[in-house]
Design a protein around this motif. Sequence first.
Motif, PDB file in Angstrom:
ATOM      1  N   ALA A 136       0.723  -1.300   0.024  1.00 34.94           N
ATOM      2  CA  ALA A 136      -0.045   0.053   0.080  1.00 34.94           C
ATOM      3  C   ALA A 136       0.919   1.242   0.113  1.00 34.94           C
ATOM      4  CB  ALA A 136      -1.049  -0.208   1.166  1.00 34.94           C
ATOM      5  N   GLY A 137       1.952   1.129   0.871  1.00 33.40           N
ATOM      6  CA  GLY A 137       2.853   2.461   0.837  1.00 33.40           C
ATOM      7  C   GLY A 137       3.568   2.435  -0.410  1.00 33.40           C
ATOM      8  N   PHE A 138       4.016   1.450  -1.230  1.00 31.59           N
ATOM      9  CA  PHE A 138       4.667   1.642  -2.241  1.00 31.59           C
ATOM     10  C   PHE A 138       3.667   2.292  -3.373  1.00 31.59           C
ATOM     11  CE2 PHE A 138       5.562  -0.269  -6.384  1.00 31.59           C
ATOM     12  CZ  PHE A 138       6.938   0.095  -6.646  1.00 31.59           C
ATOM     13  N   ILE A 139       2.627   1.722  -3.381  1.00 31.57           N
ATOM     14  CA  ILE A 139       1.521   2.466  -4.359  1.00 31.57           C
ATOM     15  C   ILE A 139       1.245   3.617  -3.970  1.00 31.57           C
ATOM     16  CG2 ILE A 139      -1.074   2.221  -4.843  1.00 31.57           C
ATOM     17  CD1 ILE A 139      -0.756  -0.944  -4.768  1.00 31.57           C
ATOM     18  N   GLN A 140       1.055   4.244  -2.688  1.00 37.32           N
ATOM     19  CA  GLN A 140       0.819   5.707  -2.539  1.00 37.32           C
ATOM     20  C   GLN A 140       1.837   6.406  -3.037  1.00 37.32           C
ATOM     21  OE1 GLN A 140      -1.604   7.159  -0.814  1.00 37.32           O
ATOM     22  NE2 GLN A 140      -2.765   5.211  -1.085  1.00 37.32           N
ATOM     23  N   LEU A 141       3.178   5.914  -2.923  1.00 39.00           N
ATOM     24  CA  LEU A 141       4.353   6.815  -3.305  1.00 39.00           C
ATOM     25  C   LEU A 141       4.570   6.852  -4.923  1.00 39.00           C
ATOM     26  CD1 LEU A 141       7.428   5.700  -1.026  1.00 39.00           C
ATOM     27  CD2 LEU A 141       6.012   7.863  -0.960  1.00 39.00           C
ATOM     28  N   VAL A 142       4.442   5.722  -5.399  1.00 38.26           N
ATOM     29  CA  VAL A 142       4.158   5.966  -6.866  1.00 38.26           C
ATOM     30  C   VAL A 142       3.346   6.743  -7.627  1.00 38.26           C
ATOM     31  CG1 VAL A 142       4.636   4.480  -9.007  1.00 38.26           C
ATOM     32  CG2 VAL A 142       5.661   3.752  -7.151  1.00 38.26           C
ATOM     33  N   GLN A 143       1.869   6.434  -6.966  1.00 35.07           N
ATOM     34  CA  GLN A 143       0.886   7.356  -7.474  1.00 35.07           C
ATOM     35  C   GLN A 143       1.123   8.560  -7.216  1.00 35.07           C
ATOM     36  OE1 GLN A 143      -2.739   5.591  -6.144  1.00 35.07           O
ATOM     37  NE2 GLN A 143      -2.891   4.111  -7.788  1.00 35.07           N
ATOM     38  N   ALA A 144       1.821   9.100  -6.197  1.00 39.54           N
ATOM     39  CA  ALA A 144       2.089  10.370  -6.205  1.00 39.54           C
ATOM     40  C   ALA A 144       3.266  11.257  -7.042  1.00 39.54           C
ATOM     41  CB  ALA A 144       2.442  10.703  -4.589  1.00 39.54           C
ATOM     42  N   THR A 145       3.801  10.535  -7.567  1.00 41.78           N
ATOM     43  CA  THR A 145       4.994  10.595  -8.414  1.00 41.78           C
ATOM     44  C   THR A 145       4.755  10.840  -9.891  1.00 41.78           C
ATOM     45  OG1 THR A 145       6.373   9.575  -7.214  1.00 41.78           O
ATOM     46  CG2 THR A 145       7.224  10.527  -8.934  1.00 41.78           C
ATOM     47  N   PRO A 146       4.880  12.105 -10.754  1.00 38.10           N
ATOM     48  CA  PRO A 146       4.552  12.136 -12.045  1.00 38.10           C
ATOM     49  C   PRO A 146       5.314  10.720 -12.870  1.00 38.10           C
ATOM     50  CG  PRO A 146       5.159  14.124 -11.213  1.00 38.10           C
ATOM     51  CD  PRO A 146       5.684  13.168 -10.193  1.00 38.10           C
ATOM     52  N   LEU A 147       4.676  10.321 -13.609  1.00 37.18           N
ATOM     53  CA  LEU A 147       5.099   9.347 -14.810  1.00 37.18           C
ATOM     54  C   LEU A 147       6.594   9.776 -15.223  1.00 37.18           C
ATOM     55  CD1 LEU A 147       5.235   6.576 -16.264  1.00 37.18           C
ATOM     56  CD2 LEU A 147       3.543   7.855 -18.133  1.00 37.18           C
ATOM     57  N   LEU A 148       6.368  11.128 -15.633  1.00 34.88           N
ATOM     58  CA  LEU A 148       7.618  11.439 -16.470  1.00 34.88           C
ATOM     59  C   LEU A 148       8.974  11.471 -15.606  1.00 34.88           C
ATOM     60  CD1 LEU A 148       9.026  13.031 -18.595  1.00 34.88           C
ATOM     61  CD2 LEU A 148       8.284  15.147 -17.828  1.00 34.88           C
ATOM     62  N   ILE A 149       8.616  11.923 -14.219  1.00 38.63           N
ATOM     63  CA  ILE A 149       9.595  11.706 -13.177  1.00 38.63           C
ATOM     64  C   ILE A 149      10.116  10.187 -13.151  1.00 38.63           C
ATOM     65  CG2 ILE A 149      10.393  12.098 -10.899  1.00 38.63           C
ATOM     66  CD1 ILE A 149      10.270  14.673 -12.400  1.00 38.63           C
ATOM     67  N   ILE A 150       9.257   9.679 -12.968  1.00 38.66           N
ATOM     68  CA  ILE A 150       9.706   7.862 -12.830  1.00 38.66           C
ATOM     69  C   ILE A 150      10.353   7.547 -14.047  1.00 38.66           C
ATOM     70  CG2 ILE A 150       8.653   5.448 -12.658  1.00 38.66           C
ATOM     71  CD1 ILE A 150       6.088   6.764 -11.337  1.00 38.66           C
ATOM     72  N   VAL A 151      10.169   7.976 -15.308  1.00 37.99           N
ATOM     73  CA  VAL A 151      10.873   7.677 -16.528  1.00 37.99           C
ATOM     74  C   VAL A 151      12.185   8.265 -16.386  1.00 37.99           C
ATOM     75  CG1 VAL A 151      11.044   8.148 -18.775  1.00 37.99           C
ATOM     76  CG2 VAL A 151       8.707   7.649 -17.956  1.00 37.99           C
ATOM     77  N   PHE A 152      12.757   9.359 -15.839  1.00 38.63           N
ATOM     78  CA  PHE A 152      13.652  10.037 -15.684  1.00 38.63           C
ATOM     79  C   PHE A 152      14.537   9.032 -14.730  1.00 38.63           C
ATOM     80  CE2 PHE A 152      12.400  14.552 -16.845  1.00 38.63           C
ATOM     81  CZ  PHE A 152      12.763  14.417 -18.515  1.00 38.63           C
ATOM     82  N   CYS A 208      15.026  14.209  -5.662  1.00 35.47           N
ATOM     83  CA  CYS A 208      14.734  15.568  -4.964  1.00 35.47           C
ATOM     84  C   CYS A 208      13.266  16.132  -5.499  1.00 35.47           C
ATOM     85  CB  CYS A 208      15.482  16.667  -4.969  1.00 35.47           C
ATOM     86  SG  CYS A 208      17.087  16.383  -3.994  1.00 35.47           S
ATOM     87  N   VAL A 209      13.130  16.152  -7.049  1.00 36.41           N
ATOM     88  CA  VAL A 209      11.829  16.624  -7.476  1.00 36.41           C
ATOM     89  C   VAL A 209      10.763  15.561  -7.267  1.00 36.41           C
ATOM     90  CG1 VAL A 209      10.981  16.768  -9.741  1.00 36.41           C
ATOM     91  CG2 VAL A 209      13.094  17.645  -9.521  1.00 36.41           C
ATOM     92  N   ALA A 210      11.098  14.248  -7.197  1.00 39.98           N
ATOM     93  CA  ALA A 210      10.049  13.384  -6.889  1.00 39.98           C
ATOM     94  C   ALA A 210       9.606  13.439  -5.463  1.00 39.98           C
ATOM     95  CB  ALA A 210      10.703  11.981  -7.009  1.00 39.98           C
ATOM     96  N   VAL A 211      10.506  13.806  -4.397  1.00 38.03           N
ATOM     97  CA  VAL A 211      10.120  14.065  -3.052  1.00 38.03           C
ATOM     98  C   VAL A 211       9.198  15.369  -2.906  1.00 38.03           C
ATOM     99  CG1 VAL A 211      10.973  14.701  -0.931  1.00 38.03           C
ATOM    100  CG2 VAL A 211      11.943  12.873  -2.040  1.00 38.03           C
ATOM    101  N   ILE A 212       9.455  16.201  -3.943  1.00 43.40           N
ATOM    102  CA  ILE A 212       8.591  17.505  -3.818  1.00 43.40           C
ATOM    103  C   ILE A 212       7.234  17.162  -4.061  1.00 43.40           C
ATOM    104  CG2 ILE A 212       8.532  19.898  -4.511  1.00 43.40           C
ATOM    105  CD1 ILE A 212      11.239  20.229  -4.350  1.00 43.40           C
ATOM    106  N   TYR A 213       7.257  16.528  -5.301  1.00 50.95           N
ATOM    107  CA  TYR A 213       5.906  16.101  -6.136  1.00 50.95           C
ATOM    108  C   TYR A 213       5.042  15.282  -5.212  1.00 50.95           C
ATOM    109  CZ  TYR A 213       6.258  17.938 -10.824  1.00 50.95           C
ATOM    110  OH  TYR A 213       6.454  18.464 -11.960  1.00 50.95           O
ATOM    111  N   ILE A 214       5.721  14.424  -4.433  1.00 51.92           N
ATOM    112  CA  ILE A 214       4.951  13.486  -3.452  1.00 51.92           C
ATOM    113  C   ILE A 214       4.747  14.298  -2.099  1.00 51.92           C
ATOM    114  CG2 ILE A 214       5.302  11.551  -1.678  1.00 51.92           C
ATOM    115  CD1 ILE A 214       7.429  10.378  -3.655  1.00 51.92           C
ATOM    116  N   ALA A 215       5.621  15.162  -1.828  1.00 54.22           N
ATOM    117  CA  ALA A 215       5.027  16.033  -0.543  1.00 54.22           C
ATOM    118  C   ALA A 215       3.824  16.731  -0.998  1.00 54.22           C
ATOM    119  CB  ALA A 215       6.160  17.007  -0.045  1.00 54.22           C
ATOM    120  N   MET A 216       3.803  17.327  -2.216  1.00 56.25           N
ATOM    121  CA  MET A 216       2.561  18.320  -2.718  1.00 56.25           C
ATOM    122  C   MET A 216       1.341  17.420  -3.049  1.00 56.25           C
ATOM    123  SD  MET A 216       3.782  21.228  -5.401  1.00 56.25           S
ATOM    124  CE  MET A 216       4.595  20.078  -6.793  1.00 56.25           C
TER     125      MET A 216
END
Lengths: 218, 239
Positions: free
Chosen positions: A54-70, B193-201
């Motif tokens: 659940a935690g992993f899902i929450q974290l990834v869902q809160a990150t933009p896909l583009l950032i995951i790609v980078f 760092c960018v990812a952490v900021i997005y997650i925090a937001m």
Amino acid sequence: MIRSFGWESVEFLIRGAGWTLLLSFMTFVIGGCFALIFALLRTLGPKPVRLAIAGFIQLVQATPLLIIVFLSFYGLSFVGLHFPPMVGAGLSLAVYTTVFLGDIWRGCIEAIPRQQWEAADALALTRMQQLRYVILPQAFKISLGPTVGFMVQIVKNTSVVALIGFVELTRAGQLLNNMTFQPFHVFLTVAAIYFAICYPMSFLSERLKGNRHVRPAH
Amino acid sequence: MAYQMNFAPVMALAPQLFEGAFNTLILSGQSIVAGIAIGVVGAVGRTEGPRWLDRAIGAYVELFRNTPLLVQLFLIFFGLPYIGLRLSANAAAIIAVALNLGAYSTEILRAGLQAIPRTQIEAGLALGMSRLQVVRYVVIVPALRIIYPALTGQLTLTLLGSSIASAISATELTAAGARIESTTFRSLETFLCVAVIYIAMTFTFRFIYWLIGLLLFRRKAPPKPSLIADISEISRVGV
């Protein structure tokens, strides 16, 4: 060399669309396998595992896909592994797909009434048999519409890997735009190809949902 | 050879990241206001308007939901100047994200409006409520409660989806990250760092949505729609 936008260009874009489809398919298969494992572990696994997922899902869902790609594009090369862009692209899309599809499928499994589990238990089926013969077939039916709907998202999401240089439909459009300087024609054609791929799936998804989606009478 | 993480060069440029985060909030905030406005007009137009309006809005919704945001962005930023309409990167980003959100929110809001049976409205009028009271207490609040998970989920996706605007160098967080990456060459650290900021937001906004939900829906809950309906509502979101 400046070329003009013609049939050749459309052919070039269609070849790009082939890569988009291949990447989408790969993403769906790999992401789908993990999503199923996630969905099952999150409904049936031991508590620490459920919380971790659940935690992993929450974290990834809160990150933009583009950032995951980078992150996977730069991250993989920093740990000393050199992969072609296809791997980085596929990996990040698969992770993204896993968390969203895993969540959708968990919902489908949880939507099966508890009584079904109890009835299967009363019939002396083992836990695996309960899943295999009672729960999953019903959950599968419920999941069809949302899953096909999410496949549309996968196809559209593959466009993001254009930004790390993977030549699929969108990247092909960018390249063609640099050659022809006719952005309006190029990107309109690109959009039309995406639409031709996605619309039938969206349509199918709504039909599949509609069967079960009982709305109150007006 | 193991790679050594070094966050110091990125941390030195942290103000740029925070500025980027602020710009992301502004950019997606503007898009969300415009997008929701489009969604409200679209949803009301589709449910209450004449047939041709329903068709026209339906076509808009399907066109924008079945093409990637990145392509919409390119078409608006690179394509529109070709027909004589030149936009700044930020304006193009706001328009693209707003049109995209408009399409999704039209469908989400429409689902909410359709979930209110006509008989409830008649019942409200029969109880002597004014039209305004009926619209507020019988239509908007209950409809909003039904679609609240889907709507807030869509808003989160819009906030995250605005990172795509970095592709045309609009000023926002991902673009700020890309700029820092190109000066420090600390790619992994920068994007972590960018990812952490997005997650925090995202977590902050989820908390705010939860608080708003508490305030809005204090009254007795209507029967919750089935979990299956829930799943198909939530699978309605996207960028």
